[in-house]
Design a protein around this motif. Structure first.
Motif, PDB file in Angstrom:
ATOM      1  N   THR A  75       0.845  -1.197   0.000  1.00 46.66           N
ATOM      2  CA  THR A  75       0.000   0.000   0.000  1.00 46.66           C
ATOM      3  C   THR A  75       0.872   1.235   0.000  1.00 46.66           C
ATOM      4  N   ALA A  76       0.516   2.186  -0.853  1.00 44.35           N
ATOM      5  CA  ALA A  76       1.286   3.421  -0.928  1.00 44.35           C
ATOM      6  C   ALA A  76       0.929   4.352   0.218  1.00 44.35           C
ATOM      7  N   ASN A  77      -0.332   4.362   0.608  1.00 41.41           N
ATOM      8  CA  ASN A  77      -0.703   5.269   1.688  1.00 41.41           C
ATOM      9  C   ASN A  77      -1.797   4.655   2.547  1.00 41.41           C
ATOM     10  N   PHE A  78      -2.083   5.304   3.657  1.00 44.83           N
ATOM     11  CA  PHE A  78      -2.961   4.699   4.656  1.00 44.83           C
ATOM     12  C   PHE A  78      -3.584   5.821   5.466  1.00 44.83           C
ATOM     13  N   THR A  79      -4.521   5.465   6.334  1.00 47.07           N
ATOM     14  CA  THR A  79      -5.202   6.517   7.081  1.00 47.07           C
ATOM     15  C   THR A  79      -5.012   6.397   8.583  1.00 47.07           C
ATOM     16  N   ASP A  80      -4.327   5.355   9.045  1.00 51.64           N
ATOM     17  CA  ASP A  80      -4.211   5.151  10.485  1.00 51.64           C
ATOM     18  C   ASP A  80      -2.882   5.704  10.999  1.00 51.64           C
ATOM     19  N   PRO A  81      -2.901   6.793  11.757  1.00 52.55           N
ATOM     20  CA  PRO A  81      -1.643   7.399  12.207  1.00 52.55           C
ATOM     21  C   PRO A  81      -0.845   6.496  13.141  1.00 52.55           C
ATOM     22  N   ALA A  82      -1.474   5.451  13.684  1.00 50.10           N
ATOM     23  CA  ALA A  82      -0.752   4.581  14.611  1.00 50.10           C
ATOM     24  C   ALA A  82       0.423   3.884  13.931  1.00 50.10           C
ATOM     25  N   TYR A  83       0.371   3.799  12.608  1.00 57.54           N
ATOM     26  CA  TYR A  83       1.484   3.115  11.916  1.00 57.54           C
ATOM     27  C   TYR A  83       2.754   3.959  11.893  1.00 57.54           C
ATOM     28  N   LEU A  84       2.587   5.274  12.035  1.00 54.29           N
ATOM     29  CA  LEU A  84       3.695   6.165  11.700  1.00 54.29           C
ATOM     30  C   LEU A  84       4.994   5.911  12.458  1.00 54.29           C
ATOM     31  N   PRO A  85       4.948   5.815  13.804  1.00 53.74           N
ATOM     32  CA  PRO A  85       6.235   5.713  14.514  1.00 53.74           C
ATOM     33  C   PRO A  85       7.090   4.555  14.007  1.00 53.74           C
ATOM     34  N   LEU A  86       6.461   3.396  13.848  1.00 60.53           N
ATOM     35  CA  LEU A  86       7.254   2.249  13.407  1.00 60.53           C
ATOM     36  C   LEU A  86       7.736   2.414  11.968  1.00 60.53           C
ATOM     37  N   LEU A  87       6.942   3.102  11.162  1.00 59.10           N
ATOM     38  CA  LEU A  87       7.407   3.340   9.789  1.00 59.10           C
ATOM     39  C   LEU A  87       8.630   4.247   9.778  1.00 59.10           C
ATOM     40  N   TYR A  88       8.666   5.187  10.734  1.00 59.95           N
ATOM     41  CA  TYR A  88       9.868   6.031  10.815  1.00 59.95           C
ATOM     42  C   TYR A  88      11.079   5.188  11.174  1.00 59.95           C
ATOM     43  N   VAL A  89      10.878   4.277  12.137  1.00 64.35           N
ATOM     44  CA  VAL A  89      11.997   3.405  12.507  1.00 64.35           C
ATOM     45  C   VAL A  89      12.472   2.623  11.280  1.00 64.35           C
ATOM     46  N   ALA A  90      11.499   2.106  10.525  1.00 65.95           N
ATOM     47  CA  ALA A  90      11.866   1.312   9.350  1.00 65.95           C
ATOM     48  C   ALA A  90      12.611   2.169   8.329  1.00 65.95           C
ATOM     49  N   LEU A  91      12.196   3.420   8.204  1.00 60.64           N
ATOM     50  CA  LEU A  91      12.888   4.309   7.272  1.00 60.64           C
ATOM     51  C   LEU A  91      14.330   4.506   7.713  1.00 60.64           C
ATOM     52  N   PHE A  92      14.493   4.680   9.020  1.00 62.03           N
ATOM     53  CA  PHE A  92      15.844   4.853   9.549  1.00 62.03           C
ATOM     54  C   PHE A  92      16.687   3.612   9.234  1.00 62.03           C
ATOM     55  N   GLY A  93      16.090   2.455   9.446  1.00 65.89           N
ATOM     56  CA  GLY A  93      16.812   1.216   9.140  1.00 65.89           C
ATOM     57  C   GLY A  93      17.200   1.143   7.669  1.00 65.89           C
ATOM     58  N   ALA A  94      16.262   1.543   6.807  1.00 65.57           N
ATOM     59  CA  ALA A  94      16.571   1.493   5.371  1.00 65.57           C
ATOM     60  C   ALA A  94      17.724   2.428   5.051  1.00 65.57           C
ATOM     61  N   ALA A  95      17.781   3.561   5.757  1.00 65.29           N
ATOM     62  CA  ALA A  95      18.897   4.485   5.518  1.00 65.29           C
ATOM     63  C   ALA A  95      20.215   3.809   5.891  1.00 65.29           C
ATOM     64  N   ILE A  96      20.221   3.080   6.999  1.00 65.68           N
ATOM     65  CA  ILE A  96      21.451   2.379   7.385  1.00 65.68           C
ATOM     66  C   ILE A  96      21.818   1.350   6.318  1.00 65.68           C
ATOM     67  N   LEU A  97      20.801   0.695   5.764  1.00 70.12           N
ATOM     68  CA  LEU A  97      21.091  -0.293   4.719  1.00 70.12           C
ATOM     69  C   LEU A  97      21.671   0.385   3.478  1.00 70.12           C
ATOM     70  N   LEU A  98      21.179   1.581   3.203  1.00 71.59           N
ATOM     71  CA  LEU A  98      21.745   2.320   2.073  1.00 71.59           C
ATOM     72  C   LEU A  98      23.212   2.615   2.339  1.00 71.59           C
ATOM     73  N   VAL A  99      23.513   2.998   3.578  1.00 71.41           N
ATOM     74  CA  VAL A  99      24.921   3.227   3.943  1.00 71.41           C
ATOM     75  C   VAL A  99      25.727   1.957   3.701  1.00 71.41           C
ATOM     76  N   ALA A 100      25.140   0.822   4.053  1.00 71.82           N
ATOM     77  CA  ALA A 100      25.861  -0.435   3.873  1.00 71.82           C
ATOM     78  C   ALA A 100      26.210  -0.633   2.401  1.00 71.82           C
ATOM     79  N   VAL A 101      25.240  -0.362   1.528  1.00 71.54           N
ATOM     80  CA  VAL A 101      25.497  -0.613   0.110  1.00 71.54           C
ATOM     81  C   VAL A 101      26.530   0.364  -0.434  1.00 71.54           C
ATOM     82  N   VAL A 102      26.404   1.638  -0.024  1.00 74.72           N
ATOM     83  CA  VAL A 102      27.419   2.599  -0.471  1.00 74.72           C
ATOM     84  C   VAL A 102      28.789   2.178   0.054  1.00 74.72           C
TER      85      VAL A 102
END
Ligand code: HEM
Ligand SMILES: [Cu+2]
Lengths: 704, 209
Positions: free
Chosen positions: A499-526
């Motif tokens: 899903t591209a978007n959603f309406t339940d704000p309860a998802y947000l905090p964990l999605l931020y954590v996941a974004l942070f993790g993805a950034a670390i993974l990007l660092v790994a690849v670079v």
């Protein structure tokens, strides 16, 4: 429809609107800009590569030493390069998706169509053009060396396999610039990917990408299996092979049997789309469940195809860096075989919710859970190998530790998902996304990256920078944990996948954590690229030309680094499992052979057929995507003719004279004798030239 | 062992020297390839089986309207005989009866293959005439996916025979030509085997039900 008849005949449905820059100008939304930016990146990247090659005058060496080479080692390296390039794209796309979802509360910056295209290409690329080529590359390089062979059984076919894989990758990359790739997920279920719902180019791109690279992989599987059965060195019985070779054999068998269903499914979908067949349509007796069954008949064995070689790599690195023989060799072999067989018996767990009876679900659920048993055997074997070993925490061991913790979590959630009642709750949620990334990244990716680090010095004669390697491994471990473990919770909270978007704000905090993790993974690849750069610059101090930097146990370490084209000056006589470790312990290693021991070696000539077929099938694929029928026919006929004409050439090999081989071999042996061996503790220092102090792990006991 | 059997199927025999040994790898590889190809046919059969029911037929023409058992029986016989004639070619190769003898049997096989294709195409034309085309129903799609796939294999086999005839003429019976003939033989017999499946599952059981 194009009304301009001659042009239509010439270019099919390819016209100016296929270029992504136009929609971006006409409709300047962020979504369109991302697409245009990606297209631009591909074009700039391609031009940069061309300019680089021209500037440094690399075209001739590229052609002579690489593209036309039939040497399994060079083909292996080319596979890995392909995988790393594609990984960059796959991870960037993942980052874009994570960013979108982090801003996805009620909107975000991507259209749902664009988001769908992203997860489709991400999934397709990661599976077929990152994981598969990484495996094909490492197997190509290492397996013949480990069994004491001079090359693959079919070196030219090997090159063709690489060419066809590259075709698939090329089509996915071209789809960024010309029209669009599919947005129908990596599994491309009809009827959504059928002509009625999806008349555009997308599913056609998917079909031809999959068909060509799938044929290439099937041929690879045949090559690997035949090589293992027929090319082993004298004395290398099947049960003396390194565990890695066993895993390759199992994977090869899976390739041979599991890729045809995918090819069949894709071609049937193609028949539906191009020839008005009704295999999977909603009307006139089509049955989309046939596609789902065919796809997962491939899809589940595929995931084991990916992870089994990773198990093999771990078996090698854990044994080497614990300074012990692998614990439970035979059980390891049987466990691998059991997993390979079971992998064909569980495909239905991918669609428990699609309406079959509960009894059918139970059978497949139980079968799925059973895979945990042989897998458990393996995990215990690895830990028992480490137990009382003299462990060095080098980069591959860091990956191995990460693997133990994280992969076991992924496996356990797999057992959870194997329970149909639970699947009914979490099907199509992020729980599933967390699960499969949790087995793919800590399993496949960690395993293969540790193999990359472990065998890199074999291929290039210098080690990879250890510090950067540790950083990369840690980034993968922590980045993965942050990016994916939260998704389990999000799945339980009910957030659907895709899903591209959603309406339940309860998802947000964990999605931020996941974004942070993805950034670390990007660092790994670079960092992988930086590590490569740093290591190349410091190659003098990292050099290990003598060939055995890690006090290795198997035959590949018994050659100089990089090994000569013929691998072994004299074919090794194998006496036991881990023959090189035994040879070092008993003084057989590095023995000077008698003058008449050397023989002429016949090696296959270079051939451009792989490149030719790669270009031919790419043109064919594009012609089919854009309905340019004359070009499709022309390229098909051209390829067939070239193939037939080529078969009239009889001799395609050259002979390397014994004297030349003897000279090179003696030179290496002289260097070995002159060198100062290092102990295991110094192996990451610059004193390591690739010669290990003779230690006798088996004889002096485990607690040395 | 005096006469090691290096691989299943017709071996060249030790009197062929190095070629006998090098055939091992090539023929084994080809066996593996055939297994993979067999999976493709197996899946097409499975698809056909799931679609030969009233839902799959979708009211379109079924086996009774579309198939002509006499013609199919003739095709079956032709193909079976062609396997026999290929066998003679293989024996001529093994016993070194000379290029002429091998070529003769290959040409006979080729003609039989072409005759098979001729009958098959005639049947297909008939089906098109009565509207039994793939766009009509899922069942017919499965049929047109399976049977012409076999036909395409036979056509490829015919091209391969032609190429081998040309190679025998230009290159002589060199090592690669011999191992290619062995592989072509496996391919040809394999197609026979698949046809038996088609004859039984598609035609006989289709007409019986
Ligand atoms: C490097 C870090 C990675 C990140 C951050 C990442 C992220 C994602 C995201 C956000 C999705 C979409 C989830 C959704 O449906 O909502 C996804 C889907 C997927 N990913 Fe990854 N991924 C990564 C690596 C991989 C790797 C290494 C593989 C396989 C080798 C892989 C295979 C897949 C597949 C098959 C899908 C499903 C696509 C579909 O729904 O059709 N990913 N990933
Ligand atoms: Cu599965």
């Amino acid at each position: 429809m194009n009304t301009d008849q001659p042009l239509h005949w010439l270019l099919g449905r390819l016209d100016i609107s296929a270029l992504p820059i136009l929609p971006a100008i006409r409709n300047p939304t962020p979504s369109e800009f991302v697409a245009a930016g990606a297209a631009l990146a591909v074009i700039v990247g391609a031009f940069a590569a061309l300019a680089f090659l021209t500037w440094f005058r690399l075209w001739t060496p590229l052609w002579r030493d690489w593209l036309t080479s039939t040497d399994h080692k060079r083909i292996g390296i080319m596979y890995v390069v392909l995988a790393i390039v594609m990984m960059a794209r796959g991870v960037i796309e993942a980052g874009v998706m994570r960013t979108q979802q982090a801003f996805g509360l009620g909107g975000g910056f991507l259209t749902p169509e664009h988001f769908s295209e992203l997860f489709t290409t991400h999934g397709t690329i990661m599976i077929f053009f990152v994981a598969m080529p990484l495996i094909a590359g490492i197997v190509n390089y290492i397996m013949p060396l480990q069994i004491g062979a001079r090359d693959m059984s079919f070196p030219v076919m090997n090159q063709i396999s690489l060419g066809l894989t590259a075709t698939g990758a090329a089509l996915v990359m071209i789809s960024l610039v010309l029209a669009q790739f599919s947005n129908g997920t990596w599994a491309a279920y009809p009827p959504y990917t059928g002509l009625d719902f999806n008349p555009g180019t997308g599913p056609d791109y998917w079909i031809w990408t999959i068909v060509f690279s799938g044929i290439g992989s099937t041929l690879s599987g045949i090559n690997f299996a035949v090589t293992i059965y027929k090319e082993r060195a004298p004395g290398m019985t099947l049960f003396r092979m390194p565990v890695f070779c066993w895993t390759v054999l199992c994977t090869a068998i899976i390739m041979i049997f599991a890729l045809p269903p995918l090819t069949v499914a894709a071609l049937m979908l193609g028949a539906d789309r191009y020839l008005d067949f009704h295999f999977f349509t909603n009307d006139l007796g089509g049955n989309m469940m046939n596609f789902v069954n065919l796809f997962w008949l491939f899809g589940h064995p595929e995931v084991y195809l990916l992870v089994i070689p990773a198990y093999g790599v771990l078996s090698e690195t854990v044994a080497t860096f614990s300074g012990k023989r692998i614990y439970g060799y035979t059980s390891m072999v049987y466990a691998t075989m059991a997993i390979a067989v079971l992998s064909f018996c569980v495909w239905l767990h991918h669609f428990f919710t699609m309406g079959q009876s509960a009894n059918v679900n139970i059978v497949f659920g139980v079968a799925s859970m059973m895979i945990a048993v042989p897998t458990g055997v393996k995990v215990y074997n690895w830990m028992a190998t480490m137990f009382r070993g003299r462990i060095r925490m080098t980069v591959p061991m860091i990956y191995a530790i990460g693997f133990f913790y994280l992969f076991v979590i992924g496996g356990l959630t797999g057992v959870i998902l194997a329970n149909p009642t639970i699947t009914y709750q979490v099907h199509n949620t992020l729980f599933l996304v967390a699960h499969f990334h949790n087995v793919i990244i800590p399993g496949v990716v960690f395993g293969l990256l540790s193999g990359y680090h472990y065998w890199f010095p074999k291929a290039f004669g210098f080690r990879l920078h250890e510090g950067w390697g540790r950083l990369i491994a840690l980034c993968w471990i922590f980045g993965f944990s942050l990016a994916f473990l939260p998704l389990y919770a999000l799945g339980f909270m009910g957030m659907p996948r895709r899903t591209a978007n959603f309406t339940d704000p309860a998802y947000l905090p964990l999605l931020y954590v996941a974004l942070f993790g993805a950034a670390i993974l990007l660092v790994a690849v670079v960092s992988i690229l930086i590590q490569l750069w740093v290591s190349v610059r410091r190659r003098e101090e990292l050099a290990v030309p003598l060939g055995d930097p890690w006090n290795g146990r198997t035959l590949e370490w018994a050659t100089p680094s990089p090994p000569p084209p013929y691998n072994f000056a004299i074919l090794p006589q194998v006496r036991c499992i881990d023959d090189f470790a035994d040879a070092k312990a008993t003084g057989r290693a590095y023995a000077e052979p008698g003058a008449d021991a050397y023989e002429d070696i016949e090696m296959p000539d270079n051939t451009p057929i792989g490149v030719f077929l790669c270009i031919g099938t790419t043109v064919l694929g594009l012609a089919l995507v854009f309905y340019i029928w004359w070009l499709a026919i022309a390229s098909f006929v051209a390829m067939t003719l070239v193939f037939i004409v080529r078969s009239f050439r009889v001799s395609s090999s050259h002979v390397i004279p014994a004297a030349e081989i003897a000279a090179a071999h003696r030179h290496w042996l002289d260097q070995v004798r002159a060198a100062a061996p290092v102990t295991r503790l110094e192996e990451t220092h610059s004193a390591n030239r690739g010669l290990a102090v003779l230690e006798r792990p088996e004889m002096t006991g485990a607690a040395q | 062992m005096k006469h090691p059997i290096l691989h299943p199927g017709l071996n060249l025999g030790p009197h062929h020297g190095q070629t006998h040994a090098s055939a091992e790898k090539a023929v084994f590889g080809f066996w593996v390839f055939l297994m993979s190809d067999l999976i493709i046919f197996g899946l097409m059969f499975a698809t056909y089986a799931t679609m030969s029911n009233p839902v799959g037929l979708a009211g379109g023409p079924g086996p009774k309207e579309a198939f002509d058992l006499t013609s199919v029986f003739i095709q079956t016989m032709i193909l079976l005989v062609s396997s026999l004639t290929f066998g003679f070619a293989s024996l001529a190769l093994r016993h070194e009866a000379g290029r002429g003898r091998i070529a003769l049997w290959l040409v006979v096989t080729l003609l039989l293959g072409l005759a098979f294709l001729g009958f098959e195409l005639r049947d297909f034309a008939h089906m098109v005439e009565i509207g039994a085309v793939p766009s009509r129903s899922g069942y017919l799609s499965a049929f047109w996916g399976l049977v012409p796939l076999h036909g395409a294999h036979v056509a490829a086999g015919c091209v391969w025979i032609l190429v081998m005839l040309a190679q025998m003429a230009t290159l002589g019976l060199v090592s690669v030509v011999k191992t290619r003939l062995l592989r072509l033989g496996l391919f040809w017999h394999f197609l026979d085997l698949v046809w038996i499946g088609i004859f039984t599952i598609v035609y006989l059981s289709g007409l019986a039900s």
